[in-house]
Scaffold this motif. Structure first.
Motif, PDB file in Angstrom:
ATOM      1  N   TRP A 176       0.859  -1.196   0.000  1.00 49.32           N
ATOM      2  CA  TRP A 176       0.000   0.000   0.000  1.00 49.32           C
ATOM      3  C   TRP A 176       0.888   1.236   0.000  1.00 49.32           C
ATOM      4  O   TRP A 176       1.900   1.250   0.715  1.00 49.32           O
ATOM      5  CB  TRP A 176      -0.912  -0.012   1.234  1.00 49.32           C
ATOM      6  CG  TRP A 176      -2.030   0.988   1.150  1.00 49.32           C
ATOM      7  CD1 TRP A 176      -2.494   1.617   0.047  1.00 49.32           C
ATOM      8  CD2 TRP A 176      -2.832   1.443   2.252  1.00 49.32           C
ATOM      9  NE1 TRP A 176      -3.554   2.442   0.375  1.00 49.32           N
ATOM     10  CE2 TRP A 176      -3.774   2.356   1.716  1.00 49.32           C
ATOM     11  CE3 TRP A 176      -2.861   1.174   3.619  1.00 49.32           C
ATOM     12  CZ2 TRP A 176      -4.725   3.006   2.517  1.00 49.32           C
ATOM     13  CZ3 TRP A 176      -3.802   1.813   4.411  1.00 49.32           C
ATOM     14  CH2 TRP A 176      -4.728   2.722   3.855  1.00 49.32           C
ATOM     15  N   ASP A 199       1.657  -8.794  -0.825  1.00 48.75           N
ATOM     16  CA  ASP A 199       0.248  -8.411  -0.685  1.00 48.75           C
ATOM     17  C   ASP A 199      -0.019  -7.113  -1.435  1.00 48.75           C
ATOM     18  O   ASP A 199       0.649  -6.099  -1.206  1.00 48.75           O
ATOM     19  CB  ASP A 199      -0.071  -8.196   0.804  1.00 48.75           C
ATOM     20  CG  ASP A 199      -1.494  -7.718   1.003  1.00 48.75           C
ATOM     21  OD1 ASP A 199      -2.406  -8.555   0.914  1.00 48.75           O
ATOM     22  OD2 ASP A 199      -1.702  -6.505   1.219  1.00 48.75           O
ATOM     23  N   SER A 213     -10.798  -9.955   4.434  1.00 54.30           N
ATOM     24  CA  SER A 213     -10.002  -8.958   5.146  1.00 54.30           C
ATOM     25  C   SER A 213     -10.951  -8.053   5.927  1.00 54.30           C
ATOM     26  O   SER A 213     -12.076  -7.801   5.487  1.00 54.30           O
ATOM     27  CB  SER A 213      -9.193  -8.139   4.135  1.00 54.30           C
ATOM     28  OG  SER A 213      -8.444  -7.148   4.791  1.00 54.30           O
ATOM     29  N   ASN A 214     -10.479  -7.593   7.062  1.00 54.60           N
ATOM     30  CA  ASN A 214     -11.259  -6.675   7.915  1.00 54.60           C
ATOM     31  C   ASN A 214     -12.577  -7.300   8.376  1.00 54.60           C
ATOM     32  O   ASN A 214     -13.581  -6.591   8.526  1.00 54.60           O
ATOM     33  CB  ASN A 214     -11.507  -5.345   7.186  1.00 54.60           C
ATOM     34  CG  ASN A 214     -10.219  -4.609   6.881  1.00 54.60           C
ATOM     35  OD1 ASN A 214      -9.466  -4.282   7.799  1.00 54.60           O
ATOM     36  ND2 ASN A 214      -9.933  -4.359   5.619  1.00 54.60           N
ATOM     37  N   GLN A 227      -7.294 -11.042   6.826  1.00 51.67           N
ATOM     38  CA  GLN A 227      -6.226 -10.037   6.941  1.00 51.67           C
ATOM     39  C   GLN A 227      -6.761  -8.858   7.747  1.00 51.67           C
ATOM     40  O   GLN A 227      -7.728  -8.218   7.333  1.00 51.67           O
ATOM     41  CB  GLN A 227      -5.791  -9.593   5.542  1.00 51.67           C
ATOM     42  CG  GLN A 227      -4.614  -8.641   5.578  1.00 51.67           C
ATOM     43  CD  GLN A 227      -4.180  -8.173   4.205  1.00 51.67           C
ATOM     44  OE1 GLN A 227      -4.334  -6.995   3.863  1.00 51.67           O
ATOM     45  NE2 GLN A 227      -3.623  -9.060   3.413  1.00 51.67           N
ATOM     46  N   SER A 231      -0.338  -3.514   8.680  1.00 51.86           N
ATOM     47  CA  SER A 231       0.210  -2.346   9.399  1.00 51.86           C
ATOM     48  C   SER A 231       0.923  -2.759  10.690  1.00 51.86           C
ATOM     49  O   SER A 231       0.625  -2.229  11.765  1.00 51.86           O
ATOM     50  CB  SER A 231      -0.888  -1.324   9.690  1.00 51.86           C
ATOM     51  OG  SER A 231      -1.608  -0.994   8.523  1.00 51.86           O
ATOM     52  N   VAL A 283       3.762  -2.055  11.806  1.00 52.23           N
ATOM     53  CA  VAL A 283       4.451  -0.957  12.507  1.00 52.23           C
ATOM     54  C   VAL A 283       3.558   0.297  12.533  1.00 52.23           C
ATOM     55  O   VAL A 283       4.038   1.412  12.675  1.00 52.23           O
ATOM     56  CB  VAL A 283       5.862  -0.661  11.920  1.00 52.23           C
ATOM     57  CG1 VAL A 283       6.744  -1.899  12.032  1.00 52.23           C
ATOM     58  CG2 VAL A 283       5.829  -0.172  10.475  1.00 52.23           C
ATOM     59  N   GLN A 305       1.920   1.856  10.319  1.00 51.26           N
ATOM     60  CA  GLN A 305       2.260   2.779   9.225  1.00 51.26           C
ATOM     61  C   GLN A 305       3.390   3.740   9.616  1.00 51.26           C
ATOM     62  O   GLN A 305       3.438   4.872   9.149  1.00 51.26           O
ATOM     63  CB  GLN A 305       1.008   3.541   8.781  1.00 51.26           C
ATOM     64  CG  GLN A 305      -0.074   2.583   8.276  1.00 51.26           C
ATOM     65  CD  GLN A 305      -1.260   3.254   7.643  1.00 51.26           C
ATOM     66  OE1 GLN A 305      -1.700   4.291   8.128  1.00 51.26           O
ATOM     67  NE2 GLN A 305      -1.795   2.658   6.591  1.00 51.26           N
ATOM     68  N   ILE A 358       2.866  -8.470   7.313  1.00 49.81           N
ATOM     69  CA  ILE A 358       3.175  -7.959   5.961  1.00 49.81           C
ATOM     70  C   ILE A 358       3.571  -6.477   6.003  1.00 49.81           C
ATOM     71  O   ILE A 358       2.874  -5.631   5.449  1.00 49.81           O
ATOM     72  CB  ILE A 358       1.990  -8.187   4.988  1.00 49.81           C
ATOM     73  CG1 ILE A 358       0.640  -7.725   5.603  1.00 49.81           C
ATOM     74  CG2 ILE A 358       1.909  -9.648   4.583  1.00 49.81           C
ATOM     75  CD1 ILE A 358      -0.506  -7.663   4.581  1.00 49.81           C
ATOM     76  N   LYS A 393       5.146  -3.009   4.993  1.00 47.67           N
ATOM     77  CA  LYS A 393       5.502  -2.393   3.709  1.00 47.67           C
ATOM     78  C   LYS A 393       6.802  -1.612   3.917  1.00 47.67           C
ATOM     79  O   LYS A 393       6.927  -0.836   4.859  1.00 47.67           O
ATOM     80  CB  LYS A 393       4.387  -1.446   3.255  1.00 47.67           C
ATOM     81  CG  LYS A 393       4.718  -0.663   1.986  1.00 47.67           C
ATOM     82  CD  LYS A 393       5.180   0.735   2.306  1.00 47.67           C
ATOM     83  CE  LYS A 393       5.489   1.546   1.066  1.00 47.67           C
ATOM     84  NZ  LYS A 393       6.040   2.870   1.400  1.00 47.67           N
ATOM     85  N   GLY A 424       9.706   0.644   1.618  1.00 48.27           N
ATOM     86  CA  GLY A 424       9.969   1.251   0.311  1.00 48.27           C
ATOM     87  C   GLY A 424      11.435   1.337  -0.042  1.00 48.27           C
ATOM     88  O   GLY A 424      11.786   1.930  -1.056  1.00 48.27           O
ATOM     89  N   HIS A 452      15.236  -0.811   4.576  1.00 46.64           N
ATOM     90  CA  HIS A 452      14.121  -1.159   5.471  1.00 46.64           C
ATOM     91  C   HIS A 452      13.738  -2.630   5.332  1.00 46.64           C
ATOM     92  O   HIS A 452      13.403  -3.286   6.315  1.00 46.64           O
ATOM     93  CB  HIS A 452      12.910  -0.262   5.191  1.00 46.64           C
ATOM     94  CG  HIS A 452      13.067   1.129   5.722  1.00 46.64           C
ATOM     95  ND1 HIS A 452      12.191   2.155   5.446  1.00 46.64           N
ATOM     96  CD2 HIS A 452      14.009   1.670   6.541  1.00 46.64           C
ATOM     97  CE1 HIS A 452      12.585   3.261   6.056  1.00 46.64           C
ATOM     98  NE2 HIS A 452      13.692   2.994   6.718  1.00 46.64           N
ATOM     99  N   ASN A 502      13.739  -5.261   8.337  1.00 49.18           N
ATOM    100  CA  ASN A 502      12.522  -6.007   8.711  1.00 49.18           C
ATOM    101  C   ASN A 502      12.745  -7.505   8.625  1.00 49.18           C
ATOM    102  O   ASN A 502      12.242  -8.263   9.465  1.00 49.18           O
ATOM    103  CB  ASN A 502      11.350  -5.577   7.820  1.00 49.18           C
ATOM    104  CG  ASN A 502      10.989  -4.113   8.030  1.00 49.18           C
ATOM    105  OD1 ASN A 502      11.470  -3.477   8.974  1.00 49.18           O
ATOM    106  ND2 ASN A 502      10.159  -3.577   7.170  1.00 49.18           N
TER     107      ASN A 502
END
Ligand code: NAP
Length: 276
Positions: free
Chosen positions: A20, A48, A140-141, A162, A191, A193, A195, A232, A234, A236, A240, A244
């Motif tokens: 995302w 994902d 999800s959710n 998820q 999420s 961390v 975000q 999962i 993310k 960039g 990182h 992770n």
């Protein structure tokens, strides 16, 4: 790296990669593709994405990152709830496959619950499996009542749920995680961390310093302590991703977990599932 087993017996690494906010800025594109490729090299082969992310551009970026590596990757994408009907889901799936440059998804998720009846979505998912377009489906959710409704509607709880879960979002520990554990359905924690908002938390930073680790590593290792959980994050950048990946090797002792419990207590009462 620890493996997590789906109900059909397929295993995936416990640490995957989120996407995302990727493909939002042209200047970041090369770094994001390099980050995903580095993650695959390091064994974070579950990726994902979703049709929603960057209006499909995230899927295109993932497609570029996995050129020549499709067989190494466990590819997850998600459909908008408004696309979860019997006529729209096949089209949404086909469009995702095209953007990803592949002929099948390893896992297709309903992004969140909408107004299409769950039975209709489950039947549409099963037709996609029969057509070879997806290998399995999940949700999800979904909170615990949604999972109950799903089983009542379709006879199956799918391959995964998820959900938002991290040190500051421990609500699912009350009944959703036990519900899924009881049925051997893996959870995908998104999420992990928060975000990035968790990373400057002074309590987390202090605990991480004691462990000669970073705040991101401790937050991710904390999610991975569950036997049935895939995280999962993310990332960039390659730096990182490497940081992770090392979280998967960080063992938290009972004392460490107690310190994290004290700093980030779970809510005393059940709270409805949160989502971002
Ligand atoms: P996240 O993974 O908790 O956080 C991502 C943020 O943390 C990015 O800004 C990233 O920065 C930063 N970060 C990651 N590792 C870092 C490190 N080692 N050091 C410093 N900063 C670090 O949040 P998320 O992206 O919301 O969640 C992860 C994935 O879950 C998503 O990408 C998506 O695939 C999925 N998700 C699903 C849903 C859903 O409704 N199903 C909702 C949200 C997310 P850089 O980019 O600079 O590395």
């Amino acid at each position: 790296m620890k493996s997590i087993r789906f109900p059909d017996g397929t295993t995936v690494p416990a640490l995957g990669q989120g996407t995302w906010m990727m493909a939002e800025q042209a200047m970041q594109r090369r770094a994001e593709i390099a980050a995903l490729r580095a993650g695959i090299d390091l064994g974070m082969t579950l990726i994902d994405t979703a049709e929603m992310y960057a209006n499909g551009a995230s899927e295109r970026l993932v497609g570029e990152a996995i050129v020549g590596r499709r067989e190494d990757v466990f590819l997850v994408s998600k459909a908008y709830p408004q696309n979860a009907s019997s006529d729209r889901l096949p089209r949404a799936c086909e469009a995702s496959l095209k953007r990803l440059g592949t002929d099948r998804l390893d896992l297709y998720l309903l992004h969140w619950r909408g107004s299409v009846p769950l039975r209709e979505t489950v039947e549409a998912m099963n037709r996609l499996i029969a057509a070879g377009k997806i290998l399995r489906w999940g949700v999800s959710n979904f909170d615990t009542e949604d999972m109950e409704d799903l089983v009542a509607a379709g006879g199956s709880a799918g391959a995964t749920n998820q959900v938002l879960y991290n040190l500051t979002r421990r609500g699912p520990e009350h009944d959703l995680l036990p519900w899924l554990d009881d049925r051997d359905i893996p959870v995908m924690a998104y999420s992990p961390v928060e975000q990035g908002r968790l990373l400057g938390n002074p309590k987390l930073v202090a605990i991480a310093e004691e462990l000669a680790a970073t705040a991101a590593q401790v937050a991710i290792a904390w999610s991975l302590r569950h036997d049935n959980m895939i995280a999962i994050p993310k990332a960039g950048s390659v730096a990182h991703v490497r940081e992770n990946r090392a979280a998967a090797g960080l063992e938290l002792s009972n004392d460490d977990l107690a310190a994290l419990d004290a700093a980030f207590p779970r809510p005393r009462k059940r709270v409805p599932l949160e989502m971002l």
